[in-house]
Design a protein around this motif. Structure first.
Motif, short mmCIF file in Angstrom:
data_model
loop_
_atom_site.label_atom_id
_atom_site.label_comp_id
_atom_site.label_asym_id
_atom_site.label_seq_id
_atom_site.Cartn_x
_atom_site.Cartn_y
_atom_site.Cartn_z
N MET A 1 24.27 22.27 -38.59
CA MET A 1 24.09 21.22 -37.57
C MET A 1 25.01 20.01 -37.74
SD MET A 1 21.91 22.90 -35.92
CE MET A 1 21.41 21.76 -34.67
N GLY A 2 26.15 20.18 -38.41
CA GLY A 2 27.12 19.09 -38.52
C GLY A 2 26.89 18.13 -39.65
N GLU A 3 26.06 18.52 -40.61
CA GLU A 3 25.80 17.65 -41.77
C GLU A 3 26.88 17.89 -42.83
OE1 GLU A 3 21.55 16.20 -43.44
OE2 GLU A 3 21.88 18.35 -43.51
N VAL A 4 27.27 16.81 -43.53
CA VAL A 4 28.26 16.91 -44.61
C VAL A 4 27.67 16.41 -45.92
CG1 VAL A 4 30.29 16.74 -43.10
CG2 VAL A 4 29.29 14.65 -44.05
N THR B 1 46.24 8.30 -40.33
CA THR B 1 45.43 7.19 -39.84
C THR B 1 43.94 7.55 -39.96
OG1 THR B 1 45.54 8.04 -37.59
CG2 THR B 1 47.17 6.39 -38.20
N PRO B 2 43.10 6.54 -40.19
CA PRO B 2 41.67 6.81 -40.34
C PRO B 2 40.99 7.09 -39.00
CG PRO B 2 42.08 4.47 -40.50
CD PRO B 2 43.42 5.12 -40.39
N GLU B 3 39.87 7.77 -39.07
CA GLU B 3 39.04 8.06 -37.91
C GLU B 3 37.73 7.31 -38.06
OE1 GLU B 3 36.79 12.01 -36.07
OE2 GLU B 3 38.41 12.25 -37.51
N GLU B 4 37.35 6.54 -37.05
CA GLU B 4 36.11 5.77 -37.10
C GLU B 4 34.92 6.70 -36.85
OE1 GLU B 4 35.93 1.81 -35.18
OE2 GLU B 4 34.17 2.65 -34.18
N LEU B 5 33.92 6.62 -37.70
CA LEU B 5 32.70 7.41 -37.57
C LEU B 5 31.49 6.48 -37.57
CD1 LEU B 5 33.49 10.20 -40.20
CD2 LEU B 5 33.68 10.40 -37.72
N ILE B 6 30.48 6.84 -36.79
CA ILE B 6 29.20 6.12 -36.78
C ILE B 6 28.14 7.05 -37.36
CG2 ILE B 6 27.47 4.94 -35.36
CD1 ILE B 6 30.21 3.58 -35.27
N GLY C 1 28.29 12.31 -32.33
CA GLY C 1 29.29 13.13 -31.66
C GLY C 1 29.67 14.41 -32.39
N PHE C 2 29.10 14.62 -33.58
CA PHE C 2 29.38 15.83 -34.36
C PHE C 2 28.06 16.57 -34.54
CE2 PHE C 2 32.68 12.82 -35.29
CZ PHE C 2 33.83 13.58 -35.34
N THR C 3 27.91 17.72 -33.88
CA THR C 3 26.61 18.38 -33.85
C THR C 3 26.59 19.77 -34.46
OG1 THR C 3 27.09 19.19 -31.63
CG2 THR C 3 25.86 17.10 -31.80
N ASN C 4 27.76 20.27 -34.92
CA ASN C 4 27.74 21.60 -35.55
C ASN C 4 28.78 21.71 -36.65
OD1 ASN C 4 30.25 23.03 -34.57
ND2 ASN C 4 29.34 22.47 -32.59
N ILE C 5 28.64 22.73 -37.45
CA ILE C 5 29.48 22.93 -38.62
C ILE C 5 30.96 23.03 -38.26
CG2 ILE C 5 29.16 25.44 -38.61
CD1 ILE C 5 29.24 25.32 -41.70
N ASN C 6 31.28 23.62 -37.12
CA ASN C 6 32.67 23.78 -36.73
C ASN C 6 33.38 22.45 -36.52
OD1 ASN C 6 32.39 26.60 -36.75
ND2 ASN C 6 31.63 26.59 -34.65
#
Length: 172
Positions: A17-20, A48-53, A70-75
């Protein structure tokens, strides 16, 4: 670009489910990883960095498990592996007296109360009741300093200097 500080490293995905999985490099994990907090991902090959919430945070064994909006799956998170999570200096916040950020301590020279140079702090461990500062002398093996009043007498991050009281068994 504003100075940024490392707060963790993504070492793997967790579930579908997009967990790291994150190895945390901050002593303020609850604050850094709370829902809605902003982190910057430096992917292994990116420039360059990517902003994540942060969407969610939980502890699992020795890891912090995070999901991002915005990230909901492993892929979607598979390519985040080996990426560094950082925070801007302006987002660090104030600390109470005699509390320090890791980046303020790592690199400091360690002296005894009589002025003898012991070495430099290379790492900070947080195994339990108090932090342990790892000191690398010019010769010999690493020294483990407990961050307690009996040992650490003075910390001056501006001068990159720490003064300690040698207690019995500390250098053995």
């Amino acid at each position: 670009m504003e100075k940024m500080f490392n707060v963790g490293k993504i070492v793997n995905t967790h579930g579908l489910m997009g967990e790291v999985r994150v190895i945390s490099r901050t002593d303020f994990a609850e604050e850094r990883y709370q829902k809605g907090s902003k982190l910057y991902l430096f992917r292994k090959e990116a420039t360059t960095p990517e902003e994540l919430i942060i969407k969610s945070h939980r502890k699992h064994k020795n890891f912090d498990l995070l999901t991002f909006e915005g990230f909901t799956n492993i892929n979607q998170v598979e390519n985040m592996k080996e990426g560094l999570l950082k925070v801007k200096e302006s987002e660090l916040g104030e600390l109470e007296e005699n509390a320090f950020y890791y980046h303020e301590i790592i690199g400091c020279a360690v002296y005894t109360t009589d002025g003898t140079l012991i070495g430099k702090i290379t790492e900070i461990l947080s195994p339990g009741a108090n932090d342990v500062w790892v000191v690398k002398p010019e010769k010999g093996k690493e020294i483990y300093l407990p961050y307690i009043e009996d040992v650490v007498k003075e910390v001056d991050p501006a001068e990159s200097r720490v003064v300690i009281e040698l207690v019995e068994g500390l250098l053995d």
